[in-house]
Design an enzyme around this catalytic site. Structure first.
Site, mmCIF file in Angstrom:
data_model
loop_
_atom_site.group_PDB
_atom_site.id
_atom_site.type_symbol
_atom_site.label_atom_id
_atom_site.label_comp_id
_atom_site.label_asym_id
_atom_site.label_seq_id
_atom_site.Cartn_x
_atom_site.Cartn_y
_atom_site.Cartn_z
ATOM 1 N N ASP A 9 42.952 36.155 38.618
ATOM 2 C CA ASP A 9 41.520 36.449 38.713
ATOM 3 C C ASP A 9 40.979 35.755 39.963
ATOM 4 O O ASP A 9 41.637 34.878 40.537
ATOM 5 C CB ASP A 9 40.765 35.947 37.467
ATOM 6 C CG ASP A 9 39.265 36.259 37.534
ATOM 7 O OD1 ASP A 9 38.894 37.380 37.931
ATOM 8 O OD2 ASP A 9 38.449 35.362 37.226
ATOM 9 N N SER A 10 39.755 36.124 40.325
ATOM 10 C CA SER A 10 39.112 35.470 41.460
ATOM 11 C C SER A 10 38.704 34.037 41.123
ATOM 12 O O SER A 10 38.393 33.264 42.019
ATOM 13 C CB SER A 10 37.865 36.260 41.854
ATOM 14 O OG SER A 10 36.956 36.267 40.766
ATOM 15 N N CYS A 72 40.969 40.720 36.380
ATOM 16 C CA CYS A 72 39.780 40.770 37.235
ATOM 17 C C CYS A 72 39.480 42.246 37.465
ATOM 18 O O CYS A 72 40.347 43.001 37.920
ATOM 19 C CB CYS A 72 40.098 40.086 38.568
ATOM 20 S SG CYS A 72 38.783 40.237 39.803
ATOM 21 N N GLU A 151 30.931 30.396 37.489
ATOM 22 C CA GLU A 151 31.812 29.487 38.245
ATOM 23 C C GLU A 151 31.205 28.090 38.342
ATOM 24 O O GLU A 151 31.916 27.097 38.447
ATOM 25 C CB GLU A 151 32.087 30.030 39.655
ATOM 26 C CG GLU A 151 33.041 31.208 39.694
ATOM 27 C CD GLU A 151 34.493 30.863 39.347
ATOM 28 O OE1 GLU A 151 34.948 29.758 39.656
ATOM 29 O OE2 GLU A 151 35.161 31.728 38.739
ATOM 30 N N HIS A 186 34.281 37.458 33.952
ATOM 31 C CA HIS A 186 33.434 36.264 33.832
ATOM 32 C C HIS A 186 32.364 36.442 32.733
ATOM 33 O O HIS A 186 31.895 35.465 32.157
ATOM 34 C CB HIS A 186 32.706 35.978 35.147
ATOM 35 C CG HIS A 186 33.561 35.336 36.204
ATOM 36 N ND1 HIS A 186 34.565 35.998 36.853
ATOM 37 C CD2 HIS A 186 33.537 34.075 36.715
ATOM 38 C CE1 HIS A 186 35.131 35.170 37.740
ATOM 39 N NE2 HIS A 186 34.519 34.007 37.674
#
Ligand code: DGL
Length: 269
Positions: A9-10, A72, A151, A186
């Protein structure tokens, strides 16, 4: 050593898929890479997303993974075709499983999707949904403010509520919609707030459950389950700030018995 399933994933979002993989496949070792240093991928060009995704994949291939889960949506939208063509291990993304879960859930054929700018711009969800059900009504909305907030570790409280409310307001006028796909890994970390803002009559779904099920089916088809009793520790890599990564990881896994065994910085570039 048993071969692991690679998950990318990012940033921390893919851990929502990891959580479900651990629940449905408790004997499978996982190696996770979160490219936190370059998150968010959402506003990036297709070329950038492809390049970064391939860097993570090459890193995992060196670790001899037996399967790849692209946890993602943005990376899935732009790279799954290429990865499936070029890799000789099974590759699973999150978009088709998300579309299937939404089709299972909707009772009136009106489905909403929220995701990054990249995912929404790609039209990948609309395409996946219409491929299965051509007459489905699709309402799409890019929510660029949500992944960066996650994040930062802001998952609830007044700030989360305000940011989610502002992001989702355009959806509230679509009375017919009965199902909302969290088209970014997310977003399940904000699910409670998203559900509160959308109201009870909307079914909010994430693709993680269906993605884990597809992973399990694929392992079965390839007869590639881990039959050993000893499971090597899961490994979690971040390209970004290790302290922050551990802090968020602990929040995500706080209600489970899973232990975070190894967390290292990855050197992808
Ligand atoms: N978790 C990623 C997704 O599912 C994207 C967040 C981002 O990097 O913008 O699309």
């Amino acid at each position: 050593m048993e071969q692991a399933i690679g998950v990318i994933d990012s940033g921390v979002g893919g851990l929502t898929v990891v959580h479900e993989l651990m629940r449905q496949l408790p004997k499978e070792p996982l190696i996770y890479v979160g490219d936190t240093a370059r998150c968010p991928y959402g506003p990036r060009t297709e070329e950038e997303v492809k390049q970064y995704t391939w860097e993570m994949v090459r890193f995992l291939l060196k670790k001899n993974i037996k399967m790849l889960v692209i946890a993602c949506n943005t990376a899935t939208a732009f790279t799954i075709k290429d990865l499936k063509e070029k890799l000789d291990i099974p590759v699973i993304g999150v978009i088709k499983p998300g579309a299937r879960a939404a089709i299972k859930s909707t009772e009136n054929n009106h489905v909403g999707i929220i995701g990054t700018e990249g995912t929404i711009r790609s039209g990948a969800y609309r395409h996946a949904l219409r491929k299965i059900k051509p007459d489905i009504e699709v309402i799409s909305l890019a929510c660029p403010s949500l992944a960066p907030m996650v994040e930062k570790g802001i998952l609830d409280g007044p700030e989360a509520r305000q940011v989610v409310e502002t992001a989702l307001t355009p959806l509230l006028e679509h009375d017919a919609m009965d199902t909302l796909i969290l088209g970014c890994t997310h977003y399940p970390l904000l699910k409670k707030t998203i559900q509160e803002v959308m109201g009870e009559k909307i079914t909010v779904i994430s693709s993680s459950e269906e993605t884990a099920r597809e992973t399990s089916t694929t392992l079965d088809i390839h007869q590639n389950f881990n039959y050993n009793d000893s499971i090597p520790p899961h490994q979690f890599y971040t390209t970004g700030d290790l302290e922050k990564f551990i802090e968020i990881t602990q929040k995500i896994f706080r209600d489970s018995n899973f232990e975070m065994l190894t967390i290292k910085h990855a050197d992808l570039t």
